[in-house]
Scaffold this active site. Sequence first.
Site, PDB file in Angstrom:
ATOM      1  CG  HIS A 240      -1.871   7.725  -1.660  1.00 50.96           C
ATOM      2  ND1 HIS A 240      -0.672   7.025  -1.860  1.00 50.96           N
ATOM      3  CD2 HIS A 240      -1.468   8.200  -0.332  1.00 50.96           C
ATOM      4  CE1 HIS A 240       0.083   6.903  -0.750  1.00 50.96           C
ATOM      5  NE2 HIS A 240      -0.388   7.514   0.168  1.00 50.96           N
TER       6      HIS A 240
ATOM      7  CB  CYS B  42      -0.255   4.115  -7.393  1.00 51.45           C
ATOM      8  SG  CYS B  42       1.220   4.272  -6.368  1.00 51.45           S
TER       9      CYS B  42
END
Length: 351
Positions: free
Chosen positions: A148, A204
């Site tokens: 992440h 991301c």
Amino acid sequence: MMMLIDCSGCRTPLQLPQGAPCIRCAICGAVTHVAPAPQAEPSRGAVQPAPGWGPPPPPVHGRKRAVVCGISYRYSRHELKGCINDAKCMRHLLMTRFNFPDDSIIMLNEEQTDPYKIPTKHNIRMAMYWLVQGCQPGDSLVFHYSGHGAQQRNYSGDEVDGFDETLCPLDFETQGMIVDDEINTAIVRPLPHGVKLHALIDACHSGTALDLPFLCRMNRSGQYVWEDHRPRSGVWKGTSGGEAISFSGCDDDQTSADTSALSKITSTGAMTFCFIQAIERGQATTYGSILNSMRSTIRNTGDSAGVGGGAVTSLITMLITGGSLSAGGLRQEPQLTACDPFDVYAKPFSL
């Protein structure tokens, strides 16, 4: 030879020159005093472990070393399916295609039995410092991260969009995230002349995750040009003479996919899969050809690539920054950043 000590203020690992009585932290400004015990000068490649990090990492030889990190966040609401696959595939690629010795690669993931190789914030920090420790001209370094990524507000004025990019270690909910400024301080700024670092960030909001001064954009004519992202404050975000180049999964305002749409077999990060595929297909002669190949593969896969990671990370970003979900869902465009601009069509790619 440098040794590592924890800052007395923010606990960031600091590189202390041998014999120095104190050091000031560039992040929080605290002065840490230390009285190191006399020790013999270690041989080239030997690594001094930071206090509390456990056994020394493996010895480095062959002028190549890498840190490969894949985090699945297993059994949590943030779980990702393909990140450990990404790490295993990247390790295999480095060993088979680029001749990285097995014991010069530190692998961090939740499957490790060694507690110092679990991808916690502290262990990732220590691995980053190990990566650049004692590097010399001719060395090739690789940092790969699949997991992440998020953003948080920047108050120093150094970010064009007003946000710092971050990586989310396994324990980010309790220990916090790793901010791009710290990544830059740890693995970019120490690089001396003749040392080359490649970072591969499959997360991301990862476009400028290393805070490198220049970002490669495609203009309206279809040509790659470099944008100057040097901070207005004048703070230097480049190296100490070395070379730093980063491929990332998407732009800072985009999300990256964790999907089975590309491999058709199992889940992977879209960026890692496309990077490896470009090399396997012989489309990695130059940095421009790799970037074109990665973008083309993701574009041709379309919206079906968006399964898993993006929406979760965007939700994390909303909670942290008070922002909103970025338009376009899971569409992503891999990015290239560097410490200095170069001709992406002419510069040969190598690790």
